[in-house]
Design an enzyme around this catalytic site. Structure first.
Site, PDB file in Angstrom:
ATOM      1  N   CYS A 113       5.833   6.370  15.486  1.00 17.80           N
ATOM      2  CA  CYS A 113       7.181   6.908  15.737  1.00 17.80           C
ATOM      3  C   CYS A 113       7.940   5.690  16.457  1.00 17.80           C
ATOM      4  CB  CYS A 113       7.249   7.973  16.899  1.00 17.80           C
ATOM      5  SG  CYS A 113       6.365   9.599  16.225  1.00 17.80           S
ATOM      6  N   GLU A 349       7.086  16.122 -14.642  1.00 13.50           N
ATOM      7  CA  GLU A 349       6.001  15.456 -13.754  1.00 13.50           C
ATOM      8  C   GLU A 349       5.599  14.190 -14.733  1.00 13.50           C
ATOM      9  OE1 GLU A 349       4.871  13.968 -11.317  1.00 13.50           O
ATOM     10  OE2 GLU A 349       5.953  14.839  -9.945  1.00 13.50           O
ATOM     11  N   ASP A 379       7.128   9.806 -18.561  1.00 16.46           N
ATOM     12  CA  ASP A 379       7.391   8.818 -17.859  1.00 16.46           C
ATOM     13  C   ASP A 379       8.873   8.565 -17.374  1.00 16.46           C
ATOM     14  OD1 ASP A 379       7.401   6.418 -16.569  1.00 16.46           O
ATOM     15  OD2 ASP A 379       6.582   5.219 -18.206  1.00 16.46           O
ATOM     16  N   CYS A 427      14.158  10.546  -0.459  1.00 15.61           N
ATOM     17  CA  CYS A 427      13.530  10.136   0.655  1.00 15.61           C
ATOM     18  C   CYS A 427      13.626   8.584   1.228  1.00 15.61           C
ATOM     19  CB  CYS A 427      11.874  10.421   0.438  1.00 15.61           C
ATOM     20  SG  CYS A 427      11.306   9.442  -0.670  1.00 15.61           S
TER      21      CYS A 427
END
Length: 483
Positions: A113, A349, A379, A427
């Protein structure tokens, strides 16, 4: 003389000598005194990674770990670079009202953290501001604040990897890596782990210390699922006695225990009865169950992940009969919920094993009404592969949930063959900003934006953006009218 005959403990390299750091600190203090300034540095703002940004008396930028906006701090420079220096707080001379006492006793040492000294509401405002700023740097202006998807600030993390090391003195270290080093910080308590995982930390210390060959343990994977707690032991070399010791540990503590053995081609073996691991996500008409295997990608924060799925269902609206292409689909985190809302989903995927698990999840959730999900392998790092999928599926909606590298190839393909709606789940804000710029300059516009606080107390930023392409919408509507 006290060290005579003993091995001196190894010290991690900081990247700069202690003398160099002290000299830099002294120069900064001397310049401040020459200009009649108060001692220390005034922090101007937080950088994107959560470090405080200041400038020394010569105007050189300084990134300060553990400092907050508006604070005056005394710092120690631990790394000098050509254009900026890196430092950490030695003493807070004037604290910010946003400063709080970190809830974790290991915070000053553990690298897990980096924002526990900042109040949680302010952490979240910082992440919203970072996302807006990164997009603005690409020439993309956002009206208002991003929506916020957030949950508990403690006890939220359902998976973790613990490092294991025996040092030169034979001392066991088990925990997370220290900030900026490969050294392990021994951890016996962790405020962000779900309670079932945290409860295993002390027993694991005892267990590894009691093994016949503790040096052969590479790391430990902890995972909480609907079936309880799973522990995967990464065993570098087979040891029969330790295998039985781990089996006994699993039985004693009621955990599902897997043994991943071998250096180059490790083989997974369950030492306790193999569980059918699963977690739940919301669907359009009730809960859905996603099965997975150890090593599969699984969002660390179950509560925030559920909010992200719900947000996707809300933003995309009426999906009955809509052709939807889900790229980087994983085990179906978004594919199945969107199919439950009536979409005809093609889920893609890169891993054949993940495609197989996705197919099993579709069958397991059918409940008498078949979910329209076709699982495919491709891919997705190849622009041509994405272009071929767009040409074949002709989707009205594309969902992107890529890894940290982003979806540059998919973004280029989507500009060449626009679709009415694109939902991008990111992300990594840097690659997101790059891909967003490509989409916007290619005719898309951002209509919804949210920050998902997946990792509280860290500067890690996850986000969701919804794009619309008006020309693609008009073309699709025209084609429907002609049909």
């Amino acid at each position: 003389m006290a060290m005579l005959g003993k091995r001196r403990p190894r010290r991690e390299r900081s990247g700069v000598s202690g003398l160099q750091g002290r000299q830099a600190d002294a120069r900064t203090a001397a310049r401040a005194l020459e200009h009649g300034e108060a001692p220390g540095l005034r922090i101007e703002r937080l950088a994107h990674d959560g470090r405080g940004l200041a400038h020394d008396a010569a105007g050189k930028a300084l990134f300060v770990e553990g400092a907050l906006t508006g604070e005056r701090v005394e710092v120690a420079v631990h790394r000098t670079r050509k254009r900026f220096d890196e430092a950490h707080v030695r003493e807070v001379l004037e604290p910010s009202p946003q400063r709080v006492d970190p809830p974790c006793a290991y915070y000053a040492r553990c690298g897990g953290c980096d924002l526990q000294h900042l109040a949680v509401p302010d952490q979240r405002r910082h992440k919203q501001a970072v996302l807006i700023d990164l997009l603005a740097r690409q020439g993309i202006e956002i009206d208002g604040e991003p929506e916020l998807l957030a949950g508990a600030s403690q006890g939220y993390r359902r998976r973790a990897r613990l490092g294991v090391k025996i040092d030169a003195e034979g001392q066991l270290h088990l925990g997370f890596r220290a900030r900026h080093t490969h050294r392990l910080v021994d951890i016996e308590h962790c405020t962000i782990l779900v309670p079932a995982l945290e409860a295993l930390l002390v027993p694991l210390h005892r267990q590894v210390a009691s093994l016949q060959a503790p040096r052969q343990v590479g790391h430990l994977e902890l995972l909480a699922s609907d079936q309880g707690t799973t522990l995967v032991v990464r065993q570098l070399k087979e040891n029969t006695a330790d295998r039985e010791a781990w089996r006994a540990f699993g039985v004693e503590h009621g955990v599902h225990l897997a043994w991943l053995s071998g250096r180059d081609a490790p083989v997974l073996e369950w030492l306790t009865p193999a569980p059918a691991l699963s977690c739940r996500v919301p669907g359009a008409a009730g809960e859905l169950t996603l099965g997975f295997s150890p090593g599969d990608f699984l969002q660390a924060n179950a509560e925030v992940n559920r909010q992200m799925v719900t947000t996707a269902l809300e933003w995309l609206g009426a999906l009955e009969g809509a052709a939807l292409l889900d790229l980087f689909a994983g085990v179906g985190n978004f594919s199945l919920p969107l199919a439950s809302a009536g979409a005809r989903v093609t889920a893609v995927e890169g891993s054949p094993a993940m495609v197989e698990r996705l197919e099993r999840n579709v069958l397991a959730n059918a409940r008498g009404t078949a979910l329209s999900v076709a699982a495919r392998q491709a891919d997705l790092a190849q622009e041509g592969a994405v272009a071929a999928l767009l040409a074949e599926v002709r989707p009205e909606v594309v969902v992107l949930d890529p890894p940290r590298d982003g979806a540059a190839e998919a973004a280029r393909a989507l500009v060449a063959a626009p679709v009415p709606q694109v939902l991008y789940v990111s992300c990594d804000p840097a690659t997101l900003a790059r891909d967003v710029a490509h989409l916007v300059h290619g005719g898309y516009r951002v209509t919804r934006i949210a920050v998902a606080d997946m990792f509280v107390h860290t500067s890690h930023l996850e986000s969701m953006l919804l794009f619309e392409h008006s020309r693609a919408q008009q073309q699709r509507q025209g084609a429907s009218a002609d049909g």
